[in-house]
Design a protein around this motif. Structure first.
Motif, PDB file in Angstrom:
ATOM      1  N   TYR A 347       0.867  -1.186   0.000  1.00 35.41           N
ATOM      2  CA  TYR A 347       0.000   0.000   0.000  1.00 35.41           C
ATOM      3  C   TYR A 347       0.899   1.231   0.000  1.00 35.41           C
ATOM      4  O   TYR A 347       2.090   1.168   0.391  1.00 35.41           O
ATOM      5  N   PRO A 348       0.402   2.367  -0.481  1.00 38.08           N
ATOM      6  CA  PRO A 348       1.268   3.550  -0.672  1.00 38.08           C
ATOM      7  C   PRO A 348       1.964   4.025   0.591  1.00 38.08           C
ATOM      8  O   PRO A 348       3.096   4.530   0.525  1.00 38.08           O
ATOM      9  N   GLU A 349       1.310   3.881   1.737  1.00 35.60           N
ATOM     10  CA  GLU A 349       1.839   4.454   2.974  1.00 35.60           C
ATOM     11  C   GLU A 349       2.966   3.648   3.594  1.00 35.60           C
ATOM     12  O   GLU A 349       3.511   4.029   4.637  1.00 35.60           O
ATOM     13  N   MET A 350       3.347   2.551   2.971  1.00 35.61           N
ATOM     14  CA  MET A 350       4.458   1.753   3.500  1.00 35.61           C
ATOM     15  C   MET A 350       5.743   2.564   3.489  1.00 35.61           C
ATOM     16  O   MET A 350       5.911   3.488   2.690  1.00 35.61           O
ATOM     17  N   THR A 351       6.653   2.181   4.356  1.00 32.79           N
ATOM     18  CA  THR A 351       7.955   2.851   4.433  1.00 32.79           C
ATOM     19  C   THR A 351       9.064   1.850   4.105  1.00 32.79           C
ATOM     20  O   THR A 351       8.844   0.626   4.106  1.00 32.79           O
ATOM     21  N   GLU A 352      10.242   2.371   3.865  1.00 32.69           N
ATOM     22  CA  GLU A 352      11.391   1.508   3.605  1.00 32.69           C
ATOM     23  C   GLU A 352      11.659   0.591   4.804  1.00 32.69           C
ATOM     24  O   GLU A 352      12.005  -0.581   4.633  1.00 32.69           O
ATOM     25  N   GLU A 353      11.459   1.133   6.010  1.00 30.55           N
ATOM     26  CA  GLU A 353      11.696   0.338   7.213  1.00 30.55           C
ATOM     27  C   GLU A 353      10.762  -0.874   7.280  1.00 30.55           C
ATOM     28  O   GLU A 353      11.163  -1.964   7.702  1.00 30.55           O
ATOM     29  N   MET A 354       9.515  -0.690   6.847  1.00 31.22           N
ATOM     30  CA  MET A 354       8.561  -1.800   6.835  1.00 31.22           C
ATOM     31  C   MET A 354       9.013  -2.891   5.871  1.00 31.22           C
ATOM     32  O   MET A 354       8.957  -4.090   6.189  1.00 31.22           O
ATOM     33  N   ILE A 355       9.448  -2.487   4.685  1.00 36.00           N
ATOM     34  CA  ILE A 355       9.865  -3.462   3.678  1.00 36.00           C
ATOM     35  C   ILE A 355      11.125  -4.188   4.123  1.00 36.00           C
ATOM     36  O   ILE A 355      11.272  -5.404   3.932  1.00 36.00           O
ATOM     37  N   VAL A 356      12.052  -3.472   4.748  1.00 37.88           N
ATOM     38  CA  VAL A 356      13.253  -4.101   5.306  1.00 37.88           C
ATOM     39  C   VAL A 356      12.860  -5.143   6.350  1.00 37.88           C
ATOM     40  O   VAL A 356      13.390  -6.269   6.366  1.00 37.88           O
ATOM     41  N   TYR A 357      11.924  -4.781   7.212  1.00 41.52           N
ATOM     42  CA  TYR A 357      11.464  -5.695   8.272  1.00 41.52           C
ATOM     43  C   TYR A 357      10.853  -6.960   7.676  1.00 41.52           C
ATOM     44  O   TYR A 357      11.156  -8.083   8.112  1.00 41.52           O
ATOM     45  N   ILE A 358      10.000  -6.796   6.652  1.00 44.60           N
ATOM     46  CA  ILE A 358       9.353  -7.946   6.013  1.00 44.60           C
ATOM     47  C   ILE A 358      10.383  -8.823   5.312  1.00 44.60           C
ATOM     48  O   ILE A 358      10.376 -10.059   5.457  1.00 44.60           O
ATOM     49  N   ALA A 359      11.292  -8.198   4.565  1.00 45.94           N
ATOM     50  CA  ALA A 359      12.313  -8.960   3.835  1.00 45.94           C
ATOM     51  C   ALA A 359      13.236  -9.708   4.788  1.00 45.94           C
ATOM     52  O   ALA A 359      13.582 -10.875   4.550  1.00 45.94           O
ATOM     53  N   ASP A 360      13.621  -9.061   5.869  1.00 45.89           N
ATOM     54  CA  ASP A 360      14.481  -9.725   6.853  1.00 45.89           C
ATOM     55  C   ASP A 360      13.782 -10.910   7.500  1.00 45.89           C
ATOM     56  O   ASP A 360      14.391 -11.962   7.747  1.00 45.89           O
ATOM     57  N   ALA A 361      12.473 -10.759   7.750  1.00 49.93           N
ATOM     58  CA  ALA A 361      11.707 -11.857   8.333  1.00 49.93           C
ATOM     59  C   ALA A 361      11.653 -13.048   7.377  1.00 49.93           C
ATOM     60  O   ALA A 361      11.792 -14.216   7.805  1.00 49.93           O
TER      61      ALA A 361
END
Length: 367
Positions: A347-361
């Protein structure tokens, strides 16, 4: 890892105020059905999209049904669509009295495999519903050539692909008409059900508008029997407030997808979504594939990451279509996809930190 929390209230306060103001205007004028809010949205969406006619209706499902009815599709006809989609793409065919015919999904892009379309055409075939899935257009150029060659109607289901492009031409502008959903989760979403039809065909547009409004363009002047499928004033006002922001929200989705691609690269256990050359993918969904999807989804849920499956059962494998006599092996790609696809947050409101967190998980799970 700590779940990254982002307070979006301040960032989106101005947009919220615009939407709240739009809702208040409708209430102040008691313009709940029809009226200027609806006509303004139709005009604004037509101008933004580059189309002659926008016919608003109650939802995206209705838009498909209305189109087929006004194309004269009914008992004795067949309509072809893709095996990997939401049931609206096929149930509306049955509702007209016609018979749905399924084409398997493309192994790389998950929409209709255009190489398997023509063999499905019979003397009873009257139309093809091409579904632009997940924000990416199918190979609509080839599909259109096949439809033109066989004198078939081409309907584009654009419910997941607002403003997506194929060779710089937008979804919904190739066929006879396009169908849109503005369900709240769509890239352009209302606060409830909403949809529309787009077309450059004057006669088709007028007939669809009549049919969706009890068969009348003016109250009490019923030219035909129709149905009641109207976009209400509140949803129209909300969509009008959101429409100017859609281009920016789309660019953010594109950036997030690129970030996902970078951070999820080189994980052999997953397959990343592939973008068709020459397309503008608007990333309604970001869908990966993996063989142990359920365990990954459960692990991510434990980490505070919500995922989804679009769709867990291919259409011809549903109990609703048992009467057609299909076997899962008849649609090998769609059947394989139903057990492997997993939609990550997008969704548009996502941040880079969120994507990093998901990818790391995800990396940690497979490690």
């Amino acid at each position: 890892m700590k779940i990254p929390f982002v307070d979006l209230k301040a960032q989106y306060q101005s947009i919220k105020e615009e939407i709240d103001g739009a809702i208040a205007s409708v209430i102040d004028r008691t313009a709940f059905v029809g009226g200027s809010f609806v006509s303004d949205f139709e005009k604004n969406f037509a101008a933004a999209y580059g189309i002659k006619h926008v016919i608003s209706c109650g939802n995206g499902t209705d838009s498909l049904y209305i189109l087929m009815k006004m194309m004269g599709i009914g008992p004795g006809n067949e309509v072809i669509t893709v095996a990997n989609s939401w049931i609206s793409s096929s149930e509306t065919i049955t509702q007209t009295g016609a018979r749905p015919v399924f084409v398997d999904a493309h192994p790389e892009y998950y929409s209709m495999d255009e190489t398997k379309l023509e063999v499905k055409i019979t003397p009873h075939t009257k139309a093809v519903i091409a579904v632009h899935l997940q924000g990416q257009m199918c190979n609509i150029e080839i599909i259109k050539k096949i439809c033109d060659k066989n004198a078939l109607y081409l309907i584009e289901d654009c419910a997941q692909s607002h403003f997506s492009e194929y060779k710089a031409k937008r979804a919904g502008l190739f066929g006879h008409a396009g169908s849109f959903s503005f369900y709240p989760g769509k890239n352009l979403g209302a606060y409830g059900d909403a949809g529309c039809i787009i077309t450059n065909d004057d006669v088709l547009a007028e007939n669809c508008r009549m049919y969706a409004r009890h068969g009348a363009l003016k109250k009490h002047q019923h030219i035909m029997e129709g149905i009641n499928s109207r976009l209400d004033g509140l949803q129209a006002a909300i969509l009008n407030a959101k429409l100017p922001h859609l281009a920016d929200w789309t660019e953010k989705r594109i950036q997030h997808a690129a970030d996902y691609n970078k951070r999820l690269a080189n994980i052999p256990e997953i397959t990343l979504p592939k973008q068709r050359p020459g397309t503008k993918h608007t990333w309604h969904l970001y869908v990966i594939r993996c063989s142990n999807r359920q365990k990954l989804a459960e692990y991510l849920f434990e980490k505070g990451i919500e995922t989804s499956v679009h769709y867990p059962t291919a259409l011809p494998n549903l109990p609703a279509y048992k009467y057609l006599g299909h076997k899962p092996a008849d649609f090998p790609v769609a059947t394989e996809l139903q057990d492997q696809i997993l939609s990550l947050p997008m969704y548009p409101e996502m941040t880079e930190e969120m994507i990093v967190y998901i990818a790391d998980a995800i990396r940690t799970f497979f490690a």
